[in-house]
Each structure stands twice: as C-alpha cells, then as structure tokens.
Design a protein around this motif. Sequence first.
Motif, PDB file in Angstrom:
ATOM      1  N   ARG A  24       0.874  -1.175   0.000  1.00  0.00           N
ATOM      2  CA  ARG A  24       0.000   0.000   0.000  1.00  0.00           C
ATOM      3  C   ARG A  24       0.908   1.221   0.000  1.00  0.00           C
ATOM      4  O   ARG A  24       1.897   1.270   0.725  1.00  0.00           O
ATOM      5  CB  ARG A  24      -0.910   0.001   1.225  1.00  0.00           C
ATOM      6  N   PHE A  25       0.577   2.223  -0.811  1.00  0.00           N
ATOM      7  CA  PHE A  25       1.445   3.382  -0.941  1.00  0.00           C
ATOM      8  C   PHE A  25       0.648   4.616  -1.342  1.00  0.00           C
ATOM      9  O   PHE A  25      -0.447   4.521  -1.890  1.00  0.00           O
ATOM     10  CB  PHE A  25       2.558   3.128  -1.960  1.00  0.00           C
ATOM     11  N   ALA A  26       1.223   5.766  -1.036  1.00  0.00           N
ATOM     12  CA  ALA A  26       0.691   7.062  -1.448  1.00  0.00           C
ATOM     13  C   ALA A  26       1.890   7.989  -1.601  1.00  0.00           C
ATOM     14  O   ALA A  26       2.963   7.747  -1.037  1.00  0.00           O
ATOM     15  CB  ALA A  26      -0.281   7.611  -0.407  1.00  0.00           C
ATOM     16  N   TYR A  27       1.716   9.039  -2.367  1.00  0.00           N
ATOM     17  CA  TYR A  27       2.787  10.010  -2.574  1.00  0.00           C
ATOM     18  C   TYR A  27       2.391  11.356  -1.994  1.00  0.00           C
ATOM     19  O   TYR A  27       1.247  11.794  -2.137  1.00  0.00           O
ATOM     20  CB  TYR A  27       3.095  10.168  -4.061  1.00  0.00           C
ATOM     21  N   VAL A  28       3.356  12.011  -1.345  1.00  0.00           N
ATOM     22  CA  VAL A  28       3.151  13.353  -0.812  1.00  0.00           C
ATOM     23  C   VAL A  28       4.284  14.238  -1.304  1.00  0.00           C
ATOM     24  O   VAL A  28       5.372  13.757  -1.635  1.00  0.00           O
ATOM     25  CB  VAL A  28       3.072  13.363   0.735  1.00  0.00           C
ATOM     26  N   GLY A  29       4.008  15.529  -1.374  1.00  0.00           N
ATOM     27  CA  GLY A  29       5.008  16.480  -1.838  1.00  0.00           C
ATOM     28  C   GLY A  29       5.651  17.200  -0.684  1.00  0.00           C
ATOM     29  O   GLY A  29       4.955  17.710   0.194  1.00  0.00           O
ATOM     30  N   GLY A  30       6.965  17.223  -0.684  1.00  0.00           N
ATOM     31  CA  GLY A  30       7.716  17.988   0.294  1.00  0.00           C
ATOM     32  C   GLY A  30       8.136  19.314  -0.307  1.00  0.00           C
ATOM     33  O   GLY A  30       7.891  19.572  -1.486  1.00  0.00           O
TER      34      GLY A  30
END
Length: 147
Positions: free
Chosen positions: A116-122
Amino acid sequence: MKIHRLDHIHIYCGHPEDSVRFYTDVFGAEAIGKARTSRGGTMYFVRLGGLALVLAPYPPGLEPGTPPAYGDGTYQRGFGVAHFGLHVDQLADAVESVRRLGGKVLSEPKEHAGLRFAYVGGPDGVIIELLEYNGEWASLLGAPRAA
C-alpha cells in the motif's frame, strides 16, 4: 569496495529552515545539527527513519526551478531520483497526518501486490512515498509487516 550503509540524502532547498520545519513537523524527523557550507551558507542535518537528510541552500549561480507536473511517483519530465520512500505502519493515518499538518498529498493510498502506498510532496520539489508493507514486499525488503 565495502559499502557500510547509505549515508545521507542531500537536498538543495530554496529555504532550508522551512524544509527543516517540514521534515520535523510532518514526519517527526530529528534535527541533529547544522554546519557552514563551503560557500558560507548554513546547511542543516535531520535524521529521518535512521537516515540523514542534508538540507542546504542552493550554491551561488543555481536557483530552484518550478517542478514539472506530477506523474506516478515522479514528475512527468525529469531525470534521476523519482522519490524517496518512508515505511509507515498505518498508511491511511500517515496520509491524514500529512494532510492535517499542511503537507501536500499527491495521490491517495493505492495497493499493488501487497504494497500500500501514497505520494506526498515535500518542499523543494521532493516527492516522498509513504509505504505500508504486506505480503511479498515485506519479505523482499526485510521489513516488518503492518499490524
């Protein structure tokens, strides 16, 4: 050649102090120090998941650009590193925590082959993948499975 470990990830930052706050506030990174760059600026060191991040100002003559449109874990145009991943216990909770603390969620949680994965922006155009391991991925990477 003997490699002991991956030592650090060095990130050029438009505003290093803001980047330190992002990683400490959103992900609970530990600020571990700062030092002068060879050009007289200040670089900061934080420990995130056992790995050091070096957050430094751009060298003279280099300026941050606007990242291109986001793709699946990377930018639609680019090169090199697509993202770095952080293993978390509860993906949905981690994504909500990022959102609550003002981080940018680039993709909602997805699942593929027990991962399970998700992407976030730094800040500074950095893409961060949040991962929750189940099944085959956990055994391949030696990671504990989610509870």
